[in-house]
Design an enzyme around this catalytic site. Sequence first.
Site, short mmCIF file in Angstrom:
data_model
loop_
_atom_site.label_atom_id
_atom_site.label_comp_id
_atom_site.label_asym_id
_atom_site.label_seq_id
_atom_site.Cartn_x
_atom_site.Cartn_y
_atom_site.Cartn_z
N ARG A 123 -4.83 1.86 -13.56
CA ARG A 123 -3.57 2.02 -12.72
C ARG A 123 -2.83 0.54 -12.47
NH1 ARG A 123 -1.37 6.83 -11.66
NH2 ARG A 123 -3.60 7.56 -10.88
N ARG A 146 -10.56 -4.21 -14.23
CA ARG A 146 -9.35 -4.88 -13.75
C ARG A 146 -9.81 -6.39 -13.82
NH1 ARG A 146 -5.57 -1.54 -11.34
NH2 ARG A 146 -6.49 0.27 -10.29
N ASN A 149 0.79 -1.26 0.03
CA ASN A 149 0.05 -0.13 -0.09
C ASN A 149 0.95 1.10 -0.29
OD1 ASN A 149 -2.31 -1.47 -0.22
ND2 ASN A 149 -2.92 -1.00 2.08
N HIS A 186 -14.86 3.06 -15.49
CA HIS A 186 -14.57 2.56 -14.25
C HIS A 186 -15.78 1.82 -13.92
CE1 HIS A 186 -13.97 2.56 -9.51
NE2 HIS A 186 -12.99 1.79 -10.15
N HIS A 238 -15.48 -3.04 -0.25
CA HIS A 238 -15.16 -2.52 -1.66
C HIS A 238 -16.49 -1.85 -2.09
CE1 HIS A 238 -14.33 -2.29 -6.00
NE2 HIS A 238 -13.17 -1.47 -5.54
N ARG A 274 -13.79 2.71 4.10
CA ARG A 274 -12.87 1.92 4.41
C ARG A 274 -11.45 2.67 4.28
NH1 ARG A 274 -9.00 -0.33 0.48
NH2 ARG A 274 -10.25 0.57 -1.20
#
EC number: 2.7.4.1
Length: 742
Positions: free
Chosen positions: A461, A431, A91, A491, A652, A624
Amino acid sequence: MMSNDRKVTEIENSPVTEVRPEEHAWYPDDSALAAPPAATPAAISDQLPSDRYLNRELSWLDFNARVLALAADKSMPLLERAKFLAIFASNLDEFYMVRVAGLKRRDEMGLSVRSADGLTPREQLGRIGEQTQQLASRHARVFLDSVLPALGEEGIYIVTWADLDQAERDRLSTYFNEQVFPVLTPLAVDPAHPFPFVSGLSLNLAVTVRQPEDGTQHFARVKVPDNVDRFVELAAREASEEAAGTEGRTALRFLPMEELIAAFLPVLFPGMEIVEHHAFRITRNADFEVEEDRDEDLLQALERELARRRFGSPVRLEIADDMTESMLELLLRELDVHPGDVIEVPGLLDLSSLWQIYAVDRPTLKDRTFVPATHPAFAERETPKSIFATLREGDVLVHHPYDSFSTSVQRFIEQAAADPNVLAIKQTLYRTSGDSPIVRALIDAAEAGKQVVALVEIKARFDEQANIAWARALEQAGVHVAYGLVGLKTHCKTALVVRREGPTIRRYCHVGTGNYNSKTARLYEDVGLLTAAPDIGADLTDLFNSLTGYSRKLSYRNLLVAPHGIRAGIIDRVEREVAAHRAEGAHNGKGRIRLKMNALVDEQVIDALYRASRAGVRIEVVVRGICALRPGAQGISENIIVRSILGRFLEHSRILHFRAIDEFWIGSADMMHRNLDRRVEVMAQVKNPRLTAQLDELFESALDPCTRCWELGPDGQWTASPQEGHSVRDHQESLMERHRSP
């Protein structure tokens, strides 16, 4: 060891020259004509204090500190603690590569635009450096003082060269000469050999060698190869009874690769004396942009930028805390790193490699295995039933990972690909996994003659290379591949299936909060709506047409779509909630807003929530990561609470609930500028009472006073909750028990 004096940064020494307008206030002398009194504010409730935002970068570091707290929690299974140490490290790498890199670029360009909380880029960099050093030291201490000894007690050892006996050293000598030495390239630095390029995130040894003849010293760099395991597994030993209990389990022993290389430096530099060696690691700027309006071929332009990423400027230098002054000064000079960007680390650098330790076969030291259950709507019956037949009977809400992704969303796409009555499949891909069954189903559908459209976001990314490869594979199979809109990332998580049913055409849809990735769907918490509702089908048709063609539709029937509609739509609903609350009366209003998301940063949304709080609306936020809202502040946010839940699964999902106006929404957008202004995002309203009851239960569980979480105070500090002495429940564990497969 680097002295504290040397750590004084330019950030601290350089005065900030920018002065705010209010610091130039002019006061007349007694003889001058005074100005008229200031206008009385029209609405006191609309005046919000200037210190109402928390800094987003420091809030992110607070999030990573919560990850570290899980690693320090001795009630967690031991290897899960090691996993959280690895997650903390990776992270922080990404934070520096992107966020810190962006701040440094703005500072170097002289762009002194202040953050929402009033800090310049340089001031933020100074605070980030201080807080990161504290976190890095705490991270190392949790590993060295807590996790490492606990691993040893369980018969898992990370050892040093000094811990090995002669027989082990002899075996490692053979291993080094056969497996490691051939891939090492020691690089000297002298007038004939310039300082070598050091790639980002690589682990290196800085070595000083001396010529025996004249005592001349030279610097050399040895890169620890990144295509071999970080830890060399040694031959098993019988564990002591103390370490392995009464089971007679063999001990697992690992030697860090840099320890092995350091032991054989004389082999790499024959005839030279090894004076000193120290580990170091550089982080480089990976924050780049593609000039989409200038490049005709976005894919080729992106590939060029990816090639440049490895040459980004340094943004952080991590060093072992025993590095000498002279060695550090050389690295700072040659790598062009500022002293303020140096992070000293006790013990091992780059603990992201602890994933290798986590992978050992010790199930008793990990979370209990959880197998997601098939959603009841899709459960096997005596008479097989297609997903399409199920959706014709009613909408289905899936909650991953508790509801299986593979037997719901993945099966939806796979059945569509195999169904001869399906005419078209359209899907966004942000993704996806390396061996994606979703992508393979799209390829199968195209090869079967169906119209297949894939919106592949090749600018996701750190997944750019994988997405470029998938885009090419899809194109080769006959899939119509598009890359979305210029200047925007796609997205949203949407899929549309067009199916012929007798004389009619019916559309089936999926709108979710998570990626179409079968691997992360087992680790990420997300929700998704599967529906045959005509209004959502019509909305998704319009959306895909705008993404693939020249349509510029801005309004939809049952969706909010960024970059034009989500912020305004949410603020409108907050204001309607306030109006409904006031209509019930000051003491009878039932206004209540519940939000669940990854990040809350957008100032306009935050201000709308502040105004709602002042109006008496109860607001509960489950976030989160980053939160720039300051809850519980007198006169502005007494009616707002913010809590954060971290655990086994990465929370998420994005879910919004407005009780007084009775609306639930789910979707892909967090409340951040990038999501609301620079991405195509979709939020869908969930209307079916049976499904909204499921979302309500999710909120009630997350907001239960006994739920294990952290709560944010008005001072910006996070506090573990509940306090000691109170009963504690785990939100994720309770959901797993409810969904656990028999």
